[in-house]
Design a protein around this motif. Sequence first.
Motif, short mmCIF file in Angstrom:
data_model
loop_
_atom_site.label_atom_id
_atom_site.label_comp_id
_atom_site.label_asym_id
_atom_site.label_seq_id
_atom_site.Cartn_x
_atom_site.Cartn_y
_atom_site.Cartn_z
N LEU A 1 24.06 -3.97 53.31
CA LEU A 1 25.29 -3.36 52.80
C LEU A 1 25.17 -3.01 51.32
N LEU A 2 24.51 -3.87 50.56
CA LEU A 2 24.41 -3.70 49.11
C LEU A 2 23.03 -3.19 48.67
N ALA A 3 22.27 -2.65 49.61
CA ALA A 3 20.89 -2.24 49.32
C ALA A 3 20.78 -1.25 48.17
N ASP A 4 21.76 -0.38 48.02
CA ASP A 4 21.73 0.64 46.97
C ASP A 4 22.60 0.27 45.79
N ALA A 5 22.94 -1.00 45.68
CA ALA A 5 23.91 -1.43 44.67
C ALA A 5 23.33 -2.45 43.72
N VAL A 6 24.03 -2.61 42.63
CA VAL A 6 23.80 -3.72 41.70
C VAL A 6 24.90 -4.73 42.00
N PHE A 7 24.53 -6.01 42.14
CA PHE A 7 25.49 -7.09 42.37
C PHE A 7 25.58 -7.88 41.09
N ILE A 8 26.79 -7.95 40.53
CA ILE A 8 27.01 -8.65 39.27
C ILE A 8 28.00 -9.78 39.52
N GLY A 9 27.50 -11.00 39.42
CA GLY A 9 28.33 -12.18 39.59
C GLY A 9 28.20 -13.06 38.37
N SER A 10 28.01 -14.35 38.59
CA SER A 10 27.93 -15.28 37.47
C SER A 10 26.52 -15.39 36.90
N GLY A 11 25.53 -14.87 37.62
CA GLY A 11 24.14 -14.94 37.14
C GLY A 11 23.63 -13.59 36.69
N THR A 12 22.33 -13.46 36.71
CA THR A 12 21.68 -12.21 36.35
C THR A 12 22.05 -11.13 37.36
N PRO A 13 22.37 -9.92 36.91
CA PRO A 13 22.64 -8.84 37.86
C PRO A 13 21.44 -8.64 38.79
N LEU A 14 21.76 -8.41 40.06
CA LEU A 14 20.72 -8.24 41.08
C LEU A 14 20.78 -6.83 41.65
N ARG A 15 19.62 -6.29 41.96
CA ARG A 15 19.55 -4.96 42.56
C ARG A 15 18.63 -5.02 43.78
N GLY A 16 19.08 -4.41 44.85
CA GLY A 16 18.24 -4.25 46.03
C GLY A 16 18.47 -5.29 47.11
N ARG B 1 28.05 9.87 53.71
CA ARG B 1 28.27 8.44 53.98
C ARG B 1 28.54 7.71 52.66
N TRP B 2 29.61 6.92 52.65
CA TRP B 2 29.95 6.12 51.48
C TRP B 2 29.14 4.84 51.47
N HIS B 3 28.75 4.38 50.26
CA HIS B 3 28.02 3.13 50.12
C HIS B 3 28.33 2.54 48.74
N PHE B 4 28.15 1.22 48.65
CA PHE B 4 28.30 0.53 47.38
C PHE B 4 27.22 0.98 46.40
N THR B 5 27.59 1.14 45.13
CA THR B 5 26.60 1.28 44.06
C THR B 5 26.70 0.11 43.09
N GLU B 6 27.85 -0.57 43.11
CA GLU B 6 28.02 -1.76 42.26
C GLU B 6 29.13 -2.64 42.82
N ARG B 7 28.87 -3.93 42.84
CA ARG B 7 29.91 -4.92 43.14
C ARG B 7 29.90 -5.91 41.99
N ARG B 8 31.03 -6.00 41.31
CA ARG B 8 31.20 -6.92 40.18
C ARG B 8 32.22 -7.96 40.63
N VAL B 9 31.80 -9.23 40.66
CA VAL B 9 32.64 -10.34 41.10
C VAL B 9 33.00 -11.17 39.87
N ARG B 10 34.30 -11.35 39.68
CA ARG B 10 34.75 -12.21 38.57
C ARG B 10 35.68 -13.27 39.16
N ILE B 11 35.18 -14.49 39.26
CA ILE B 11 36.00 -15.59 39.76
C ILE B 11 36.78 -16.16 38.58
N THR B 12 38.11 -16.19 38.72
CA THR B 12 38.97 -16.64 37.63
C THR B 12 39.60 -18.01 37.89
#
Length: 146
Positions: free
Chosen positions: A34-49, A124-135
């Motif tokens: 699902l996130l293959a074409d995206a950058v995942f940004i959470g609490s750690g280092t941003p991940l890609r792929g 086709r729509w796809h994620f390019t970035e998911r930024r998660v901020r847990i508050t």
Amino acid sequence: MTDLTAPDHRAVENLIARYAELVDDGDFAGLGDLLADAVFIGSGTPLRGREAIERMFHDTVIRYEDGTPRTQHVTTNLAVELDHPAGTATARSYVTVLQALPELPLQTIAAGRYHDRFARTDGRWHFTERRVRITLLGNTRHHLRG
């Protein structure tokens, strides 16, 4: 008058819902896809792929005998903004994570926000970035490793 953006809004909403389903199903390979074409940004280092994102979920989220983390991600307050000429979209939403185990009563273990970016490629729509901020953080010792 017909809303020409409705199918695109729905496609973006469906991607956001699919993320929650995959996490709750413990399908980390599916999350990688699902996130293959995206950058995942959470609490750690941003991940890609695909591989990096799948590995991060395997390494951090506890799965139980049924293969799931015994969670339910509830996504609300969804706002989607489309840029049709550019073939892009952004979305903001809230996330609440619930968990229950035989020895753990149903409880909220985390809450926060998602900030997402999407692109439309070949229709086709796809994620390019998911930024998660847990508050807000509750008891995650039965959900996260370490």
